[in-house]
Design a protein around this motif. Structure first.
Motif, PDB file in Angstrom:
ATOM      1  N   LEU A 123      12.756  92.795  21.131  1.00  0.00           N
ATOM      2  CA  LEU A 123      11.926  93.031  19.922  1.00  0.00           C
ATOM      3  C   LEU A 123      10.684  92.051  20.160  1.00  0.00           C
ATOM      4  CD1 LEU A 123      14.599  93.285  17.075  1.00  0.00           C
ATOM      5  CD2 LEU A 123      12.861  94.873  17.839  1.00  0.00           C
ATOM      6  N   LEU A 124      11.105  90.792  20.967  1.00  0.00           N
ATOM      7  CA  LEU A 124      10.077  89.777  20.911  1.00  0.00           C
ATOM      8  C   LEU A 124       8.996  90.405  21.879  1.00  0.00           C
ATOM      9  CD1 LEU A 124      12.204  86.574  21.168  1.00  0.00           C
ATOM     10  CD2 LEU A 124      10.816  87.248  19.156  1.00  0.00           C
ATOM     11  N   SER A 160       8.235  93.195  22.153  1.00  0.00           N
ATOM     12  CA  SER A 160       7.318  94.313  21.573  1.00  0.00           C
ATOM     13  C   SER A 160       6.370  93.465  20.747  1.00  0.00           C
ATOM     14  CB  SER A 160       8.106  95.298  20.607  1.00  0.00           C
ATOM     15  OG  SER A 160       8.972  96.183  21.423  1.00  0.00           O
ATOM     16  N   LEU A 161       6.879  92.423  20.246  1.00  0.00           N
ATOM     17  CA  LEU A 161       5.938  91.442  19.453  1.00  0.00           C
ATOM     18  C   LEU A 161       4.915  91.033  19.996  1.00  0.00           C
ATOM     19  CD1 LEU A 161       5.391  89.890  16.769  1.00  0.00           C
ATOM     20  CD2 LEU A 161       6.709  88.238  17.626  1.00  0.00           C
ATOM     21  N   ARG A 162       5.155  90.431  21.403  1.00  0.00           N
ATOM     22  CA  ARG A 162       4.120  89.988  22.221  1.00  0.00           C
ATOM     23  C   ARG A 162       2.906  91.062  22.592  1.00  0.00           C
ATOM     24  NH1 ARG A 162       8.604  87.024  24.271  1.00  0.00           N
ATOM     25  NH2 ARG A 162       8.846  88.490  26.020  1.00  0.00           N
ATOM     26  N   ALA A 163       3.531  92.025  22.938  1.00  0.00           N
ATOM     27  CA  ALA A 163       2.521  93.363  23.239  1.00  0.00           C
ATOM     28  C   ALA A 163       1.619  93.595  21.932  1.00  0.00           C
ATOM     29  CB  ALA A 163       3.491  94.573  23.513  1.00  0.00           C
ATOM     30  N   VAL A 164       1.993  93.531  20.813  1.00  0.00           N
ATOM     31  CA  VAL A 164       1.514  93.987  19.847  1.00  0.00           C
ATOM     32  C   VAL A 164       0.181  92.937  19.581  1.00  0.00           C
ATOM     33  CG1 VAL A 164       1.194  94.105  17.259  1.00  0.00           C
ATOM     34  CG2 VAL A 164       3.239  95.440  18.363  1.00  0.00           C
ATOM     35  N   GLU A 165       0.897  91.455  19.766  1.00  0.00           N
ATOM     36  CA  GLU A 165      -0.283  90.546  19.468  1.00  0.00           C
ATOM     37  C   GLU A 165      -1.278  90.328  20.751  1.00  0.00           C
ATOM     38  OE1 GLU A 165       2.668  87.333  17.562  1.00  0.00           O
ATOM     39  OE2 GLU A 165       2.513  87.250  19.574  1.00  0.00           O
ATOM     40  N   GLY A 166      -1.073  90.965  21.966  1.00  0.00           N
ATOM     41  CA  GLY A 166      -2.120  90.879  23.082  1.00  0.00           C
ATOM     42  C   GLY A 166      -2.890  92.104  23.079  1.00  0.00           C
ATOM     43  N   MET A 167      -2.605  92.911  22.123  1.00  0.00           N
ATOM     44  CA  MET A 167      -3.262  94.400  22.232  1.00  0.00           C
ATOM     45  C   MET A 167      -4.768  93.908  21.782  1.00  0.00           C
ATOM     46  SD  MET A 167      -0.834  97.319  20.810  1.00  0.00           S
ATOM     47  CE  MET A 167      -2.426  98.689  20.932  1.00  0.00           C
TER      48      MET A 167
END
Length: 287
Positions: free
Chosen positions: A77-78, A80-87
């Motif tokens: 989940l973390l 996935s969170l980093r991926a969202v924040e990096g988009m």
């Protein structure tokens, strides 16, 4: 299609993460209020997270999984969170260390890409800009965003990056709206030089240069500028920031949009005719 996808991609990714958190809560047999109370949150916080109205922090995710007995899912989940924040990266964040560093940061992406597709409705794409045009563009960006003055270094970086154009192992397809030929920065001399450069670049054997003509009844409206790197990544330049897309289904959407715009474009002699007409218009304007 591209513009609507650009505005929704980050939200869709946030909702996907939120859905996973909701599943974990339900599997644990907890209500949203139960979870919020156990975490010491306001009663509505878990609902806001699950509806993607509030982005969870890393600590929120750890607490969520701890209460639900799902600690094994924390790392995933973390990620996935980093991926969202990096988009999505705001321009001011990307350029806080200066324009030169922002240019340098793109080198690895360019070096590992073999097929470039670029569509632009605002400006001539950076890989096929002249030094004078690049300088005018970056000076305008620096002044508008109040950045440090390292424009000369940034120009040198962009000029150096253009050497990938002359690597026979790479292919390039550029699409520009006809309006890009008619508007720009730096004045008539800079624009005339830039238009002449497009004629030169378009003759390279590994480069396709297309111009999408202005028309009152187009089948596909203009979109925000975007780059497709192989089939792995899309970057979209928005007014507010820089969007990176790696989800295969969304990369495919941009590839389809590029194909639609490419079908509207003209090439070869017809493209050169539109470019020379823009040059002639500049000459007429100087009279």
């Amino acid at each position: 299609m591209a513009a609507s996808s650009a505005s929704s991609s980050v939200q869709q990714a946030r909702q996907s993460l939120a859905n996973r958190l909701g599943e974990i809560r339900r599997d644990a047999g907890l209500t949203g209020r139960d979870l919020a109370a156990a975490c010491g949150w306001h009663p509505s916080k878990s609902s806001r997270i699950e509806n993607a109205r509030t982005s969870p922090s890393a600590d929120d995710i750890r607490a969520w999984c701890r209460i639900c007995g799902a600690e094994a899912q924390v790392d995933d989940l973390l990620a996935s969170l980093r991926a969202v924040e990096g988009m999505f990266v705001e321009w001011r964040r990307m350029e806080r260390s200066g324009l030169r560093q922002a240019q340098e940061a793109r080198w690895p992406l360019y070096e590992r890409t073999h097929r470039f597709r670029s569509y632009s409705s605002w400006l001539v794409p950076g890989l096929i800009q002249t030094r004078a045009y690049t300088s005018a563009v970056l000076h305008s960006i620096r002044e508008r965003r109040g950045l440090m003055d390292d424009v000369q270094g940034a120009v040198e970086e962009r000029m150096e990056r253009q050497r990938v154009l002359y690597d026979g192992h790479r292919r390039f397809a550029f699409l520009v709206e006809e309006s890009v030929l008619r508007t720009g920065l730096g004045g008539t001399e800079v624009m005339a030089g830039q238009l002449g450069h497009l004629l030169t670049v378009g003759s390279l054997p590994n480069v396709s240069m297309g111009v999408v003509p202005m028309s009152p009844d187009r089948a596909r409206w203009p979109a925000e500028g975007f780059w497709i790197y192989d089939a792995a990544q899309v970057n979209v330049e928005l007014i507010s920031g820089y969007l990176t897309i790696t989800q295969p289904s969304e990369v495919s959407m941009y590839a389809e949009t590029f194909a639609e715009l490419a079908a509207l474009a003209v090439y070869g002699a017809r493209a050169r005719s539109l470019i020379t007409a823009a040059v002639d218009a500049l000459a007429w304007g100087r009279r």
